[in-house]
Design an enzyme around this catalytic site. Structure first.
Site, short mmCIF file in Angstrom:
data_model
loop_
_atom_site.label_atom_id
_atom_site.label_comp_id
_atom_site.label_asym_id
_atom_site.label_seq_id
_atom_site.Cartn_x
_atom_site.Cartn_y
_atom_site.Cartn_z
N THR A 126 41.74 39.46 44.49
CA THR A 126 41.18 39.27 42.81
C THR A 126 42.02 40.31 42.49
OG1 THR A 126 39.41 41.02 42.42
CG2 THR A 126 39.53 40.92 44.87
N ASP A 127 42.01 41.14 41.40
CA ASP A 127 42.49 41.60 40.64
C ASP A 127 41.68 43.08 41.42
OD1 ASP A 127 39.89 42.28 39.31
OD2 ASP A 127 40.96 42.45 37.51
N GLU A 128 40.77 43.16 41.93
CA GLU A 128 40.51 44.46 42.61
C GLU A 128 40.98 44.99 43.33
OE1 GLU A 128 35.95 45.31 43.17
OE2 GLU A 128 35.71 44.08 41.37
N TYR A 153 35.21 46.51 49.33
CA TYR A 153 34.93 44.82 48.90
C TYR A 153 37.06 44.94 48.55
CZ TYR A 153 35.97 40.96 46.22
OH TYR A 153 36.75 39.54 45.33
P1 NAD Z 1 30.46 34.28 46.02
O1 NAD Z 1 30.05 35.81 46.51
O2 NAD Z 1 29.55 33.33 44.97
O3 NAD Z 1 30.63 32.88 46.91
C1 NAD Z 1 30.82 33.52 48.39
C2 NAD Z 1 31.54 31.96 49.37
O4 NAD Z 1 31.29 31.94 50.33
C3 NAD Z 1 29.21 31.50 49.34
O5 NAD Z 1 28.97 30.35 49.45
C4 NAD Z 1 29.45 31.40 50.91
O6 NAD Z 1 28.37 31.09 51.56
C5 NAD Z 1 30.90 31.98 51.37
N1 NAD Z 1 30.72 32.98 52.87
C6 NAD Z 1 30.08 33.98 53.14
N2 NAD Z 1 30.90 34.14 54.10
C7 NAD Z 1 31.31 33.27 55.24
C8 NAD Z 1 32.06 32.87 55.84
N3 NAD Z 1 31.92 33.82 57.11
N4 NAD Z 1 32.31 31.58 56.33
C9 NAD Z 1 31.85 30.90 55.03
N5 NAD Z 1 31.38 30.88 54.44
C10 NAD Z 1 30.97 31.89 54.22
O7 NAD Z 1 31.68 34.38 45.36
P2 NAD Z 1 32.67 33.95 43.99
O8 NAD Z 1 32.33 34.34 43.02
O9 NAD Z 1 32.42 32.66 44.08
O10 NAD Z 1 34.22 34.34 44.75
C11 NAD Z 1 35.07 33.61 45.25
C12 NAD Z 1 36.32 34.34 45.45
O11 NAD Z 1 36.74 34.24 44.71
C13 NAD Z 1 36.45 35.47 46.37
O12 NAD Z 1 37.16 34.93 47.72
C14 NAD Z 1 36.28 36.58 46.03
O13 NAD Z 1 36.63 37.61 46.21
C15 NAD Z 1 37.55 35.88 44.71
N6 NAD Z 1 37.24 36.16 43.21
C16 NAD Z 1 36.06 36.29 42.78
C17 NAD Z 1 35.84 36.75 41.23
C18 NAD Z 1 34.47 36.94 40.54
O14 NAD Z 1 34.75 37.34 39.43
N7 NAD Z 1 33.33 36.13 41.19
C19 NAD Z 1 37.43 37.41 40.83
C20 NAD Z 1 38.61 36.62 41.88
C21 NAD Z 1 38.39 37.10 42.90
O1 DAU Z 2 37.34 41.60 39.29
C1 DAU Z 2 37.21 41.03 39.83
C2 DAU Z 2 36.23 41.66 40.88
O2 DAU Z 2 34.84 40.71 40.16
C3 DAU Z 2 35.59 40.38 41.76
O3 DAU Z 2 36.95 40.28 42.72
C4 DAU Z 2 34.41 40.45 42.67
O4 DAU Z 2 33.65 39.62 43.41
C5 DAU Z 2 33.14 40.45 41.01
O5 DAU Z 2 32.15 40.39 41.80
C6 DAU Z 2 33.96 41.86 40.02
O6 DAU Z 2 33.48 42.84 40.86
P1 DAU Z 2 32.38 44.05 39.69
O7 DAU Z 2 32.42 44.85 40.36
O8 DAU Z 2 33.52 43.83 38.47
O9 DAU Z 2 31.38 42.39 38.81
P2 DAU Z 2 30.44 43.18 38.59
O10 DAU Z 2 29.51 41.98 38.19
O11 DAU Z 2 29.04 43.65 39.61
O12 DAU Z 2 30.19 44.65 38.00
C7 DAU Z 2 30.82 43.82 36.80
C8 DAU Z 2 30.91 45.35 35.28
O13 DAU Z 2 29.67 45.77 35.05
C9 DAU Z 2 31.15 46.46 36.43
O14 DAU Z 2 32.28 47.76 35.75
C10 DAU Z 2 29.94 46.96 36.85
C11 DAU Z 2 28.94 46.70 35.49
N1 DAU Z 2 27.54 46.70 36.16
C12 DAU Z 2 26.87 45.71 37.22
C13 DAU Z 2 25.92 45.01 37.83
C14 DAU Z 2 25.54 44.48 38.87
C15 DAU Z 2 26.18 46.89 35.05
O15 DAU Z 2 26.39 47.90 34.66
N2 DAU Z 2 24.93 46.69 36.59
C16 DAU Z 2 25.06 46.67 37.02
O16 DAU Z 2 23.43 45.93 37.36
#
Ligand code: NAD
Ligand code: DAU
Length: 342
Positions: A126-128, A153
């Site tokens: 992630t970019d985080e 996280y």
């Molecule tokens: P998600 O939370 O939707 O899904 C995570 C999946 O991992 C789920 O299906 C869960 O059951 C599985 N999981 C959790 N713990 C596990 C374990 N111990 N063993 C096996 N499976 C397990 O996540 P996502 O949003 O699809 O993110 C996927 C990946 O991409 C993550 O590594 C996250 O850090 C990265 N990522 C997400 C975003 C985003 O915006 N969602 C952005 C950048 C990177």
């Molecule tokens: O940048 C990549 C990341 O993006 C991934 O690595 C994470 O797994 C993914 O969850 C996401 O993280 P964020 O914290 O940025 O996503 P979230 O959707 O939780 O929040 C997006 C923005 O919206 C953030 O600035 C917080 C804000 N927010 C979020 C929630 C849930 C609100 O204002 N209200 C809310 O209820």
């Protein structure tokens, strides 16, 4: 060429499932093994359409289970590692599981990948991990930006990135890493802001906006992310890191929410400011010029178009998201206690 076997971890989650659907549609000759624990975030409904394909296998299990992981890894050419705990708010309330899954689970996979000589270990990050940019600045994260994670996280994801590189440098594991910005699209669990906003409006509720709503995220439509991963797997260089992002200009959470309200024909005021997230990162912005220059990738779906597609999908699939909201009612009630958004 012999059939390629991919181990996709976390393939029942949002991006992992989108990736499996994308990969099997475009690489029907390869095999996919999906290892997923099915935590609250995993949902096999997403994969219903491919579950009976002969080249797809689902294994319910933990990436931290050494015995299971070694058994699966024996037949694997490529690992695409998505599995993680991913929600920042949950990591603030309960960090332990983030360290267990994201750090120790990744380490278990790395050891097994090395032992079984996998040809590529691709780690999804992630970019985080780069921390928070200043609001109003024009700075962007690049492959050279130093790590500065600020939530449990992002700290756990940073640690997992370091472990992957350590296995590459120390033991010669053929790895690649991608650090992507915020994804959105079909099949995203409705705790993340975009599906939360859409499904709240559909259920007659308001949208909770943290703090002053000025925080900025760099939004990428999930299909564009899947295509970037495909390019890295097929033409990317070993031991290389690729940054993936979507937007060319800053979009605040408030602008994002107002766009969703407009696209869904709701009044611009149907949101509430609620208590801010502790340590809330202010701004993310990704410079994706390296993957563009080296692999020819660029995002293809604009935010407005991607939001419209996502809204249409949630409108058409209440059967997918409603049970998730109901099952996780306790989480939503405690997290948004006192606001009008539950
Ligand atoms: P998600 O939370 O939707 O899904 C995570 C999946 O991992 C789920 O299906 C869960 O059951 C599985 N999981 C959790 N713990 C596990 C374990 N111990 N063993 C096996 N499976 C397990 O996540 P996502 O949003 O699809 O993110 C996927 C990946 O991409 C993550 O590594 C996250 O850090 C990265 N990522 C997400 C975003 C985003 O915006 N969602 C952005 C950048 C990177
Ligand atoms: O940048 C990549 C990341 O993006 C991934 O690595 C994470 O797994 C993914 O969850 C996401 O993280 P964020 O914290 O940025 O996503 P979230 O959707 O939780 O929040 C997006 C923005 O919206 C953030 O600035 C917080 C804000 N927010 C979020 C929630 C849930 C609100 O204002 N209200 C809310 O209820």
């Amino acid at each position: 060429m012999s059939t390629q076997t991919l181990l996709v971890t976390g393939g029942a989650g949002f991006i992992g499932a989108n990736f499996i659907l994308y990969w099997l549609a475009n690489h029907p000759d390869s095999r996919v093994i999906n290892l997923d624990l099915l935590t609250y975030a995993g949902n096999l409904e997403t994969l219903h359409q491919i579950e009976s394909l002969p080249n797809y296998t689902f294994v319910q299990g933990d990436i931290g289970n050494t015995e299971l992981v070694n058994k699966i890894m024996a037949d694997v050419d490529t690992v695409v590692h998505f599995a993680a705990e991913t929600h920042v708010d949950r990591s603030i309330k309960n960090p332990d599981i983030f360290l267990t899954t994201n750090i120790l689970g990744t380490h278990t996979l790395l050891k097994a990948a090395l032992k079984h000589h996998v040809k590529r270990f691709h780690h999804i990050s992630t970019d985080e991990v780069f921390g928070s940019l200043e609001l109003g600045s024009t700075k962007k994260f690049t492959e050279k930006t130093g790590y500065d994670p600020r939530s449990p996280y992002s700290a756990s994801k940073a640690a997992s990135d370091h472990l992957v590189r350590a296995y590459g440098e120390t033991y010669g594991l053929p790895y690649t890493i991608s650090n992507c910005s915020n994804n959105y699209g079909e099949y995203q669990f409705p705790e993340k802001i975009i599906p939360l906003a859409i499904t709240n409006l559909m259920a007659g509720r308001r949208i909770p906006v943290y703090g002053d709503g000025l925080n900025v995220r760099d939004w990428l439509y999930v299909q564009d992310h899947c295509r970037a991963i495909e390019l890295i797997l097929t033409t990317g260089q070993e031991h290389q890191t690729y940054l993936i992002g979507g937007l060319s200009h800053d979009v605040s959470n408030l602008e994002l929410i107002k766009t969703i309200l407009r696209l869904m024909n709701h009044a611009e005021t149907e949101f509430d400011f609620v208590t801010d997230r502790p340590g809330h990162d202010q701004r993310y912005a990704v410079d994706w010029s390296y993957i563009h220059q080296s692999l020819g990738w660029s995002p293809t779906v604009s935010l407005e178009e991607g939001l419209q597609r996502t809204i249409d999908w949630y409108l058409a699939h209440p059967d997918w998201w409603q049970p998730l909201k109901t099952k996780n009612q306790a989480y939503f009630e405690s997290h948004y206690a006192g606001s009008k958004s539950i």
